[in-house]
Scaffold this active site. Structure first.
Site, short mmCIF file in Angstrom:
data_model
loop_
_atom_site.label_atom_id
_atom_site.label_comp_id
_atom_site.label_asym_id
_atom_site.label_seq_id
_atom_site.Cartn_x
_atom_site.Cartn_y
_atom_site.Cartn_z
N GLU A 170 -4.02 3.63 1.36
CA GLU A 170 -4.77 4.26 2.46
C GLU A 170 -4.47 5.75 2.43
O GLU A 170 -3.31 6.16 2.54
CB GLU A 170 -4.29 3.67 3.80
CG GLU A 170 -5.00 4.26 4.99
CD GLU A 170 -4.50 3.70 6.32
OE1 GLU A 170 -3.28 3.51 6.47
OE2 GLU A 170 -5.34 3.47 7.20
N GLU B 256 4.76 9.90 19.24
CA GLU B 256 5.48 11.13 19.60
C GLU B 256 4.68 12.37 19.19
O GLU B 256 5.04 13.49 19.55
CB GLU B 256 6.88 11.13 18.96
CG GLU B 256 6.93 11.15 17.44
CD GLU B 256 6.71 9.77 16.80
OE1 GLU B 256 6.08 8.89 17.42
OE2 GLU B 256 7.18 9.60 15.64
N CYS C 199 -8.86 4.19 11.61
CA CYS C 199 -8.56 2.96 10.87
C CYS C 199 -9.85 2.29 10.42
O CYS C 199 -9.82 1.41 9.57
CB CYS C 199 -7.75 2.00 11.72
SG CYS C 199 -8.69 1.36 13.09
N SER D 190 0.78 2.19 11.03
CA SER D 190 0.68 2.05 9.57
C SER D 190 1.24 0.70 9.11
O SER D 190 1.97 0.02 9.85
CB SER D 190 1.45 3.19 8.90
OG SER D 190 2.78 3.14 9.34
N PHE E 160 -0.99 7.83 16.49
CA PHE E 160 -1.45 9.15 16.95
C PHE E 160 -2.97 9.26 17.01
O PHE E 160 -3.50 10.09 17.73
CB PHE E 160 -0.89 10.25 16.02
CG PHE E 160 -1.68 10.40 14.73
CD1 PHE E 160 -2.84 11.16 14.70
CD2 PHE E 160 -1.29 9.76 13.56
CE1 PHE E 160 -3.59 11.28 13.53
CE2 PHE E 160 -2.03 9.87 12.40
CZ PHE E 160 -3.19 10.63 12.38
N LYS F 293 5.05 2.89 24.58
CA LYS F 293 5.72 3.90 23.76
C LYS F 293 4.62 4.54 22.90
O LYS F 293 4.28 4.04 21.83
CB LYS F 293 6.79 3.24 22.88
CG LYS F 293 7.93 4.15 22.42
CD LYS F 293 7.51 5.38 21.67
CE LYS F 293 7.11 5.12 20.25
NZ LYS F 293 6.55 6.33 19.57
#
Ligand code: NAD
Length: 497
Positions: free
Chosen positions: A382, A177, A282, A227, A150, A174
């Site tokens: 994290e 979402e 990240c 992740s 995301f 993909k």
């Protein structure tokens, strides 16, 4: 009625027949701005079929034509940069300037893809044996798949499909979402740039859709960013099916501060790199390691962080926006509590943060801990929020040892005025991206974005020359042309003569 996000299959925007829809919300307000489908198994199959059919022609399309598609796409993306950024701000909550950066770093990869002819050149040696030449060529793989997170809904899809398609592949994306509107706009603009139908499909959904793409017999290459747990699943499942997989995963990025560094640069850089984008990068700096006397700057870093405040995307004073969803906020607040419970000293606490006019936003204010030990969960895991941990060590060697023991190895930076210390750090540190007096060292696309240990599974990395290696097969040809038909006898040895 709320907008229903379509799929893109064979150049057509398709309304999904799914019965399973996920709301897309504005994280500053919780307003539902769209509904995204979990594509049905049939729809995913159609997307792969369309990509497979389009590959037949695209793989033989001249390299100049492939490059010119990227040139047109680059121009359109630049023209529409603000529109894309506004969409990012709406569905991710990023400030407008930061959202523009998200788009820009993606545009740079499209620019890189325009060089595909030189990037995909093979090698030739004449006379590897008498009158025998040897040369290598690169050829595309087929239908490549991209699964994206995301936090960079423009940049990360643009890390993937432009390079894959420029190499002669077709693609099924993909996207996350949680923010599918931005990748859909990118896909529509690709069509507007003249991309033939079937080059790029977009299917939406979550685990089921990903798993179908992952194990399908016609998807030889999988690119994933997200992740660590999901990355491990993707890498294990994909490679078990004998596929080529690159999986970019989580991070815990350290900045080392030497006492001879420029103090103002240190203070400003840590503040910006730790809470920018609400710490949802990240490459965010989540741990600052102060060496020796540099520890005396901790209060100043704290004061600089305390001045940064979150806010709405169009607030010019806002340093960053909300977290992506209420669960992400809850998770960050739990970490802050765990840090306090474990005995760390919370010297700046953003857990009660409110933003005027946005009572429902997923806000967390800048937060900073010191007195953290390596076994605490706030150091081990994290957090992916605007939380900075200050560690103190006596020597550079200790800092290097500490960082090399951390399970993640995505990015790091060190601030110093000593060339010798910087050279030692760059050489000894086991991390993919290293910044020297640069807080967030995301490489430009002529290099590759890498990652070590739990931050990356695979071997060929994103963009740069390595992306061409990832998205192509190498074929090595050994060729001889006879000028006459001399009988040289049967040769049963392995040697070329
Ligand atoms: P995520 O792992 O939750 O989701 C990433 C993608 O995987 C999404 O498309 C999602 O739909 C899909 N997915 C989620 N759960 C799945 C499952 N169980 N099986 C199959 N697919 C699944 O990640 P996120 O929250 O969207 O993104 C944040 C994470 O991404 C952070 O950990 C961050 O460090 C990482 N990230 C890494 C890099 C890098 O280059 N190393 C870059 C950006 C983000």
């Amino acid at each position: 009625m709320t907008q229903q996000v379509p799929l893109l299959i064979n150049g057509e925007l398709v309304q999904s027949k799914s019965e399973n829809w996920i709301p897309v919300t504005n994280p500053a307000t919780q307003e539902v701005i769209a509904q995204v489908p979990c594509a049905t198994a049939d729809e995913v199959e159609q997307a792969i079929d369309a990509a497979k059919a389009a590959f037949e022609d695209w793989k033989d399309t001249p390299v100049g034509e492939r490059a010119r598609l990227m040139l047109r796409y680059q121009a359109i993306l630049k023209e529409r940069q603000d529109d894309i950024a506004r969409l990012i701000s709406q569905e991710v909550g990023k400030t407008f300037e930061d959202a523009k950066g998200d788009v820009w770093r993606g545009i740079e990869v499209v620019e890189h893809a325009c060089n595909i002819a030189s990037l995909s050149m093979g090698e030739t040696v004449e006379n590897v044996a008498r009158k025998i030449d040897c040369y290598s060529i690169t050829q595309p793989l087929g239908v490549c798949v991209g699964i994206t997170p995301f936090n960079f809904p423009a940049m990360i899809p643009l890390w993937m499909f432009p390079m894959a398609i420029a190499c002669g592949n077709t693609f099924v994306l993909k996207p996350s979402e949680q923010d599918p509107l931005t990748p859909m706009l990118l896909a529509e603009l690709f069509k507007e740039a003249g991309a033939p139908d079937g080059l790029l499909q977009v299917v939406h959904g979550a685990k089921d859709v990903v798993d179908q793409l992952l194990v399908h017999k016609d998807t030889p290459a999988i690119s994933f960013v997200g992740s660590v747990n999901v990355g491990e699943h993707i890498y294990r499942t994909g490679t078990d099916k004998m596929k080529r997989v690159q999986a970019f995963a989580g991070a815990k990025n350290h900045m080392v501060v030497m006492p001879d560094a420029s103090k103002n640069q240190v203070v400003n850089s840590i503040a910006g790199a730790s809470v920018g984008a609400a710490g949802q990068r990240c490459m965010a700096i989540s741990v600052a390691v102060f060496v020796g006397e540099a520890r005396q700057w901790i209060p100043e870093v704290r004061d600089a962080l305390a001045k940064v405040r979150p806010g709405a995307w169009d607030d010019p004073e806002a340093g960053y926006g909300p977290l992506i969803n209420p669960q992400a906020r809850e998770r960050v607040l739990n970490f802050i509590q765990e840090g306090k419970d474990a005995g760390a000293e919370c010297i700046l606490d953003g857990s009660e943060c409110v933003v005027d006019g946005f009572p429902d936003g997923n806000w967390v204010g800048p937060t900073m801990f010191r007195g953290v030990t390596r076994d605490m969960s706030i150091y081990q895991e994290e957090i992916f929020g605007p939380v900075l941990i200050a560690l103190e060590v006596d020597t550079l060697e200790e800092a290097i040892e500490l960082i090399n023991e951390n399970p993640y190895g995505n990015g790091t930076s060190m601030f110093t005025s000593s060339g010798a210390a910087a050279r030692k750090y760059q050489h000894e540190i086991k991390v993919g991206q290293v910044g020297i007096n640069v807080p967030v060292p995301v490489p430009l696309p002529m290099f590759s974005f890498t990652g070590w240990r739990k931050s990356f599974y695979g071997d060929q990395h994103a963009y740069g020359k390595q992306a061409v290696k990832f998205y192509t097969e190498t074929k090595t040809v050994t060729a001889r042309w006879f000028e006459d038909d001399i009988d040289t006898g049967v040769n049963t040895t392995i040697q070329l003569k």
